[in-house]
Scaffold this motif. Structure first.
Motif, PDB file in Angstrom:
ATOM      1  N   TYR A   1      -4.760  -2.050   4.205  1.00 19.78           N
ATOM      2  CA  TYR A   1      -3.568  -1.544   3.529  1.00 19.78           C
ATOM      3  C   TYR A   1      -2.376  -2.294   4.125  1.00 19.78           C
ATOM      4  O   TYR A   1      -2.053  -2.125   5.301  1.00 19.78           O
ATOM      5  CB  TYR A   1      -3.394  -0.048   3.773  1.00 19.78           C
ATOM      6  CG  TYR A   1      -4.496   0.813   3.190  1.00 19.78           C
ATOM      7  CD1 TYR A   1      -4.984   0.567   1.914  1.00 19.78           C
ATOM      8  CD2 TYR A   1      -5.036   1.885   3.903  1.00 19.78           C
ATOM      9  CE1 TYR A   1      -5.977   1.356   1.367  1.00 19.78           C
ATOM     10  CE2 TYR A   1      -6.029   2.679   3.359  1.00 19.78           C
ATOM     11  CZ  TYR A   1      -6.496   2.410   2.092  1.00 19.78           C
ATOM     12  OH  TYR A   1      -7.488   3.199   1.542  1.00 19.78           O
ATOM     13  N   VAL A   2      -1.757  -3.154   3.318  1.00 19.11           N
ATOM     14  CA  VAL A   2      -0.693  -4.018   3.831  1.00 19.11           C
ATOM     15  C   VAL A   2       0.661  -3.547   3.306  1.00 19.11           C
ATOM     16  O   VAL A   2       0.818  -3.291   2.115  1.00 19.11           O
ATOM     17  CB  VAL A   2      -0.951  -5.490   3.410  1.00 19.11           C
ATOM     18  CG1 VAL A   2       0.172  -6.400   3.891  1.00 19.11           C
ATOM     19  CG2 VAL A   2      -2.286  -5.967   3.980  1.00 19.11           C
ATOM     20  N   VAL A   3       1.638  -3.404   4.215  1.00 16.98           N
ATOM     21  CA  VAL A   3       2.999  -3.031   3.793  1.00 16.98           C
ATOM     22  C   VAL A   3       3.961  -4.165   4.146  1.00 16.98           C
ATOM     23  O   VAL A   3       3.736  -4.911   5.095  1.00 16.98           O
ATOM     24  CB  VAL A   3       3.470  -1.704   4.459  1.00 16.98           C
ATOM     25  CG1 VAL A   3       2.517  -0.577   4.118  1.00 16.98           C
ATOM     26  CG2 VAL A   3       3.624  -1.834   5.959  1.00 16.98           C
TER      27      VAL A   3
ATOM     28  N   ALA B   1       0.818  -1.223   0.000  1.00 25.08           N
ATOM     29  CA  ALA B   1       0.000   0.000   0.000  1.00 25.08           C
ATOM     30  C   ALA B   1       0.845   1.264   0.000  1.00 25.08           C
ATOM     31  O   ALA B   1       0.411   2.303  -0.484  1.00 25.08           O
ATOM     32  CB  ALA B   1      -0.928  -0.005   1.210  1.00 25.08           C
ATOM     33  N   ASP B   2       2.068   1.178   0.539  1.00 26.66           N
ATOM     34  CA  ASP B   2       2.923   2.374   0.598  1.00 26.66           C
ATOM     35  C   ASP B   2       3.390   2.794  -0.793  1.00 26.66           C
ATOM     36  O   ASP B   2       3.917   3.898  -0.969  1.00 26.66           O
ATOM     37  CB  ASP B   2       4.122   2.128   1.523  1.00 26.66           C
ATOM     38  CG  ASP B   2       4.877   0.846   1.174  1.00 26.66           C
ATOM     39  OD1 ASP B   2       4.218  -0.203   1.049  1.00 26.66           O
ATOM     40  OD2 ASP B   2       6.108   0.890   1.028  1.00 26.66           O
TER      41      ASP B   2
ATOM     42  N   ARG C   1       0.563   9.137   6.540  1.00 26.52           N
ATOM     43  CA  ARG C   1      -0.574   9.213   5.611  1.00 26.52           C
ATOM     44  C   ARG C   1      -1.455   7.972   5.698  1.00 26.52           C
ATOM     45  O   ARG C   1      -2.670   8.059   5.653  1.00 26.52           O
ATOM     46  CB  ARG C   1      -0.076   9.410   4.183  1.00 26.52           C
ATOM     47  CG  ARG C   1       0.474  10.811   3.992  1.00 26.52           C
ATOM     48  CD  ARG C   1       0.810  11.093   2.552  1.00 26.52           C
ATOM     49  NE  ARG C   1       1.484  12.380   2.466  1.00 26.52           N
ATOM     50  CZ  ARG C   1       1.791  12.974   1.348  1.00 26.52           C
ATOM     51  NH1 ARG C   1       1.484  12.413   0.213  1.00 26.52           N
ATOM     52  NH2 ARG C   1       2.407  14.138   1.328  1.00 26.52           N
ATOM     53  N   LEU C   2      -0.809   6.804   5.824  1.00 23.85           N
ATOM     54  CA  LEU C   2      -1.590   5.563   5.922  1.00 23.85           C
ATOM     55  C   LEU C   2      -2.416   5.542   7.206  1.00 23.85           C
ATOM     56  O   LEU C   2      -3.580   5.149   7.198  1.00 23.85           O
ATOM     57  CB  LEU C   2      -0.662   4.343   5.868  1.00 23.85           C
ATOM     58  CG  LEU C   2      -0.070   4.027   4.482  1.00 23.85           C
ATOM     59  CD1 LEU C   2       1.061   3.018   4.607  1.00 23.85           C
ATOM     60  CD2 LEU C   2      -1.126   3.500   3.539  1.00 23.85           C
ATOM     61  N   VAL C   3      -1.804   5.989   8.307  1.00 26.18           N
ATOM     62  CA  VAL C   3      -2.529   6.005   9.585  1.00 26.18           C
ATOM     63  C   VAL C   3      -3.660   7.034   9.529  1.00 26.18           C
ATOM     64  O   VAL C   3      -4.731   6.830  10.089  1.00 26.18           O
ATOM     65  CB  VAL C   3      -1.565   6.265  10.771  1.00 26.18           C
ATOM     66  CG1 VAL C   3      -2.333   6.510  12.051  1.00 26.18           C
ATOM     67  CG2 VAL C   3      -0.638   5.064  10.957  1.00 26.18           C
TER      68      VAL C   3
ATOM     69  N   ALA D   1      -4.649   8.940  -3.550  1.00 25.00           N
ATOM     70  CA  ALA D   1      -5.893   8.979  -4.330  1.00 25.00           C
ATOM     71  C   ALA D   1      -6.267   7.578  -4.820  1.00 25.00           C
ATOM     72  O   ALA D   1      -7.433   7.194  -4.801  1.00 25.00           O
ATOM     73  CB  ALA D   1      -5.730   9.926  -5.508  1.00 25.00           C
ATOM     74  N   ASP D   2      -5.244   6.786  -5.230  1.00 26.92           N
ATOM     75  CA  ASP D   2      -5.504   5.414  -5.689  1.00 26.92           C
ATOM     76  C   ASP D   2      -6.025   4.553  -4.541  1.00 26.92           C
ATOM     77  O   ASP D   2      -6.928   3.735  -4.713  1.00 26.92           O
ATOM     78  CB  ASP D   2      -4.227   4.782  -6.262  1.00 26.92           C
ATOM     79  CG  ASP D   2      -3.696   5.566  -7.458  1.00 26.92           C
ATOM     80  OD1 ASP D   2      -4.521   5.999  -8.265  1.00 26.92           O
ATOM     81  OD2 ASP D   2      -2.474   5.757  -7.557  1.00 26.92           O
ATOM     82  N   LEU D   3      -5.443   4.748  -3.360  1.00 22.32           N
ATOM     83  CA  LEU D   3      -5.885   3.971  -2.189  1.00 22.32           C
ATOM     84  C   LEU D   3      -7.350   4.279  -1.881  1.00 22.32           C
ATOM     85  O   LEU D   3      -8.133   3.404  -1.541  1.00 22.32           O
ATOM     86  CB  LEU D   3      -5.015   4.295  -0.965  1.00 22.32           C
ATOM     87  CG  LEU D   3      -3.558   3.818  -1.043  1.00 22.32           C
ATOM     88  CD1 LEU D   3      -2.763   4.328   0.160  1.00 22.32           C
ATOM     89  CD2 LEU D   3      -3.466   2.291  -1.094  1.00 22.32           C
ATOM     90  N   HIS D   4      -7.712   5.552  -2.024  1.00 22.30           N
ATOM     91  CA  HIS D   4      -9.096   5.978  -1.777  1.00 22.30           C
ATOM     92  C   HIS D   4     -10.032   5.306  -2.780  1.00 22.30           C
ATOM     93  O   HIS D   4     -11.100   4.810  -2.415  1.00 22.30           O
ATOM     94  CB  HIS D   4      -9.172   7.501  -1.883  1.00 22.30           C
ATOM     95  CG  HIS D   4     -10.566   8.038  -1.892  1.00 22.30           C
ATOM     96  ND1 HIS D   4     -11.326   8.115  -0.745  1.00 22.30           N
ATOM     97  CD2 HIS D   4     -11.342   8.526  -2.892  1.00 22.30           C
ATOM     98  CE1 HIS D   4     -12.511   8.624  -1.055  1.00 22.30           C
ATOM     99  NE2 HIS D   4     -12.537   8.884  -2.343  1.00 22.30           N
TER     100      HIS D   4
END
Length: 995
Positions: A797-799, A771-772, A812-814, A777-780
């Protein structure tokens, strides 16, 4: 409803309230019904949120519910009268809840003495987040002698100004724009954001959390503290007198699907159950006056939010036979001796507002575009001493390590570089003039595009449109048969379309709305109106997958109206294509859904063309559709927001509608950020399987996708997985999606091809690998694939390794995980989406130009081209080169946070009028206290810049006491200041410019 009403009314009539302090219901919806009844009967009601976590979950993604539970319990325990009832969904009270000793409050009042360090410790212990800018509840910011805080449950923030350690003033402020009210208040109350814990208890809980094996991304009190309350927690059904509804008991099996540390299941079976009502029936009268005439002699209560609403139903307020109750409750019941009717409609749950203050979070190393010099790399803000005076400059690096120092007052000349997700910027060579040539080339191309757009718009204005009669009962019936209530935005959009179709002009309307907000439902109303009036309609989609989905959905809705719906796409056989084209030409088919194949069809009586995901089509393709028939109505749909810059320019040429409200039955998507582990993947897959659902697994690398499939099959044996990506033939991809929709396999392993358009209501978990490496915008967009029915969606969201990703990526992920504005991650996503959306409007064919100059500048130039050709010629943006020997910058002593200073520099640099500067200065004084000397001088420098531009001055420079001003015609004038001190130089310059 009837069971709860009869039960509580019986308690009230028999004065037995003490026997019920906890009412256990099924879910949020039933809790709202119970709340209305409890309040109507005169009890004090307290409602706990529906807490759907599983023991050990990372609770950052449940922060809204946790804060709600904290607020409700705090209010419940501090209410000292006995007529109170706590209402809770069964999932919530199956966990131990904090005891009443965990709650407290304190006030801050005018003239109090505050020890800031002690206050900081207390607020930290009470679960408040410390941030740069307070933008939501449970946040606090301390800047010098100004304290901003938004207590839990408050819609407003409070701004406390201190003089030394004494409270000098307290004012409310708006957390959207940070502006405080002029009126001071005496005091305000602060309650815990998590729990009122002392240092020792907090340390004990933190020690336990440290020892726990958890996949929480950040292990702290906010993410895991609730699970380790120990002696501070208790089971409410054991502590309070409780009753349970039979619907809640039916939920028990679902509540206990997972083996968690919950209240023993058998304990719930011993709680007295609210039995079925014998006397009351639920009602939904269509004509209230007529209904009441059948129930004369009964006790009648009418509930309404206002007297005006009563009059609108033609009811008399003076009627003594009716008892009027004015509140927002919704209760509709009848018995042998009583009638209760509510005139109110359900109020939709308020969504969190987007913060208007979007921070321009330029990070060191981000690519930017300078209007004159092209693409470079932002390297931060540096103080530079020029002629003995200190100023701040933006540093931008170009090819060959060339460095551009841009004065901060001209920061508006640079913009973030955004192209598309796959583009990587190539930096330009400074001073070679090649960027100017490139801009000219793009400008010519844009004028051609803008010219085409305007010509077609103008031509369409002169043509009479096909007038459609939209005042038909069947259209009303169609909306009622949707199976859900339209949102207010959907109703408004349908009305706007009907007005267009009815007007006699040619419609050209764009509907923008987030994924799953019901755009297709709006479009179907337009299609039906056109077909019922005897015309044909085409529905054009960018992919065969989407065309197939829309075909099945629309055919199902239109079948009962006897409307023939056909499909025409790349998957159709030659025979099928010929049949459909022939039927379209002779008028046998009214609705055809398809892809680009529809661009060249002939029709008998075409009146409407609908373009879905319109940003996926190029300008020329869209215009070709319009040329099918010059008086055809065009209705486009897009899931990307329209950028502000283009909105005005385009709204002159086409109608704009937008869907901003999600459907009422949709639940939010629960989001988690996790570090990759086999155990985690197994747990996610099995959890979704246990509730009968399917999953998306996004792995954005075609080369290693087969290996990923083998990994998942090894982790979770007996699971069925299929792969989809862009290299699979469209026909095969469509079959795959159909099989997935028919639940023939469990996991769709895909690249980001699934990002838009797919509607698969049974797939409600999505795992995004790496996910990182995705843009926010793509994650959304990917998150929007799940939670599209009335089932709760889960997004992971997996890193690979959290130690290897940047602090910024973690932040940003948090921020996405907690759906809050802890960073400004989501606001930034919105900003990015706007920029992307804008480029899409122009069409993918232009991506080469966009890549060269970035979306921001591209849009700006297109807007200018449209404005020029529309006759609204925009003034050329002018600039002035200021080289005054004065120290002028926003001091880091005054505002510590770089990102906040950068935001203020950006806003000040865009000011076109001195009044705008004074408004920002007032805001700065309000938020940060009185500006220090360098900051004050910077504000005056901006005033000098604005005045100089209005007077046509190109440069202003000073040496000793001499100030030289060069005009646009290259004439110079020199004035003298009374000394070479900064304030005198500023004063003399301003005096000259104000003449």
């Amino acid at each position: 409803m009837k069971n709860i009403y009869e039960f509580l009314k019986g308690l009230k009539d028999n004065k037995e309230l003490k026997s019920c302090q906890l009412l256990i219901v099924n879910d949020d919806k039933q809790a709202q019904i119970a709340n209305d009844i409890v309040s109507f009967l005169g009890f004090e009601s307290f409602v706990l949120s529906d807490f759907r976590a599983n023991f050990g979950d990372d609770l950052l993604s449940f922060s809204e519910e946790l804060q709600g539970i904290t607020k409700t319990l705090n209010d419940y325990y501090s209410y000292k009268k006995e007529n109170k009832i706590l209402i809770s969904p069964i999932r919530t009270v199956s966990f131990p809840m904090p005891k009443d000793t965990c709650f407290d409050s304190f006030e801050i009042s005018f003239a109090d003495t505050l020890k800031l360090e002690d206050l900081k410790d207390k607020l930290h212990n009470w679960g408040y987040y410390f941030v740069d800018i307070v933008t939501s509840e449970a946040e606090v910011s301390i800047r010098g002698d100004i304290l901003d805080i938004c207590p839990l449950g408050s819609e407003k923030g409070f701004r406390v100004s201190l003089f030394d350690d004494e409270v000098e003033s307290i004012r409310e402020f708006d957390i959207e724009d940070q502006k405080s009210s002029k009126d001071e208040i005496e005091s305000f109350k602060i309650t815990p954001a998590f729990l009122a814990l002392d240092e020792e208890t907090l340390e004990d809980i933190n020690e336990q959390i440290e020892l726990v094996e958890s996949d929480a991304f950040i292990k702290d009190i906010h993410s895991l503290g609730f699970w380790y309350l120990g002696d501070l927690g208790e089971y409410l059904p054991q502590k309070l007198n409780s009753f349970i509804t039979h619907e809640a008991l039916d939920e028990l099996d679902e509540v206990y699907v997972f083996e968690d540390k919950r209240l023993n299941k058998d304990k719930f079976l011993t709680i007295p159950q609210i039995t079925y009502s014998k006397d009351y029936q639920e009602i939904a009268p269509a004509n209230i006056k007529e209904f009441l005439s059948f129930h004369e002699g009964k006790k009648v209560t009418i509930i309404s939010s206002s007297e005006a609403k009563v009059k609108s139903f033609d009811l008399e307020l003076s009627n003594e036979k009716i008892n009027y109750v004015f509140n927002n409750s919704i209760i509709n019941l009848v018995s042998n001796d009583e009638v209760i009717i509510s005139l109110n409609k359900e109020i939709k749950k308020r969504r969190k507002k987007k913060v208007r203050l979007v921070l321009d979070e330029l990070q060191n190393g981000d690519f930017v575009v300078h209007e004159k010099h092209g693409i470079g790399q932002y390297k931060g803000i540096e103080p530079v001493v020029v002629m003995g005076a200190k100023r701040d400059f933006v540093v931008v690096m170009y090819a060959g390590d060339d460095k551009l120092l841009l004065p901060v007052e001209n920061i508006d000349l640079i913009d973030r570089y955004v192209a598309d997700g796959s583009s990587y910027a190539v930096v330009d060579k400074l001073g070679k003039g090649s960027f100017a040539k490139l801009k000219e080339k793009v400008k010519d191309r844009l004028f051609a595009i803008a010219n085409d757009i305007i010509k077609i718009a103008a031509a369409r204005e002169l043509v009479n449109g096909i007038k459609i009669n939209t005042n038909k009962q069947l259209l009303t019936d169609f909306a009622k048969k949707a199976g859900f209530d339209y949102t207010k935005d959907q109703k408004r959009s349908v009305k706007e379309i009907f007005d267009d179709l009815n007007s006699g002009r040619v419609m050209d309307r764009l509907l923008s709305g987030d994924v799953g907000f019901g755009k297709t439902e709006v479009a179907m109303n337009a299609m039906l109106a056109v077909v019922l009036d005897g015309h044909q309609t085409l529905f054009v989609c960018p992919t065969t997958l989407l065309a197939s989905q829309h075909y099945h959905g629309i055919k199902k809705r239109f079948d009962e109206f006897g409307i023939k719906v056909a499909k025409l796409d790349g998957k159709s056989t030659t025979k099928e294509k010929n049949e459909v084209k022939k039927s379209l030409e002779n008028g046998d088919i009214q609705v055809v859904i398809g892809t680009h194949s529809l661009l060249s069809v002939k029709t008998k009586d075409l009146a409407l063309v609908i373009i879905d995901e319109e940003h996926k089509f190029g300008v020329k393709q869209k215009e070709k559709l319009k040329q099918l028939r010059e008086d055809v109505h065009i209705f486009s749909m897009s899931a990307t927001p329209i950028p502000r810059t283009l909105n005005l320019a385009l709204s002159k040429l086409k109608g704009m509608s937008s869907l901003l409200t999600p459907p009422s039955e949709r639940l939010g998507v629960r989001t988690y950020v996790k570090e990759y582990s086999e155990k985690l993947i197994k747990e996610i897959v099995l959890r979704e399987k246990r509730r009968g659902g399917q999953l998306f697994y996004v792995h954005n690398n075609i080369a290693s996708i087969e290996a990923k499939k083998a990994d998942i099959e090894e982790i979770v044996p007996n699971i069925k997985i299929e792969i989809i990506h862009s290299k699979i033939k469209p026909a095969d991809a469509e079959k795959l999606i159909e099989r997935f929709e028919n639940k023939e396999f469990d996991i769709l392993l895909a690249t980001s091809i699934v990002e838009s358009g797919l509607h698969l209501p049974n797939a409600n978990s999505i795992i995004i690998d790496g996910a990182d490496r995705f843009g926010i915008a793509d994650l959304h967009q990917l998150r929007g694939r799940v939670g599209r029915s009335n089932k709760e969606g889960f997004c992971y969201y997996v890193v690979e390794d959290k130690k290897k990703i940047t602090d910024d990526a973690i932040k940003r992920l948090v921020a996405l995980e907690s759906n809050s504005y802890l960073g400004s991650g989501t606001a930034l996503a919105h900003q990015d989406l706007e920029i992307r959306g804008g480029g899409n409007i122009i069409g993918e064919a232009q991506s080469g130009h966009i890549k060269q100059i970035g979306y921001g500048l591209y849009l700006k130039m297109l807007e200018d081209a449209l404005a020029t050709l529309s006759g609204d010629k925009k003034e050329e943006s002018e600039s002035v080169d200021i080289k005054l020997a004065i120290s002028a910058y926003i001091s880091s002593d005054y505002i510590v946070e770089d990102r906040v200073r950068l935001e203020l520099y950006r806003r000040l640099s865009k000011c076109k009028d001195k009044d705008e500067v004074y408004v920002i200065e007032e805001e700065m004084e309000d938020r940060f206290g009185k500006p220090d000397i360098p900051t004050k001088q910077f504000l005056e420098l901006i005033i000098i810049k604005i005045l100089a531009i209005s007077k046509g001055i190109k440069t202003i420079s000073s040496y000793e006491m001499n100030i030289t001003l060069t005009k646009s015609d290259d004439t110079k004038e020199t004035i003298k200041s009374s000394s070479k001190d900064d304030d005198d130089i500023i004063s003399a310059t301003l005096q000259y410019l104000r003449k």
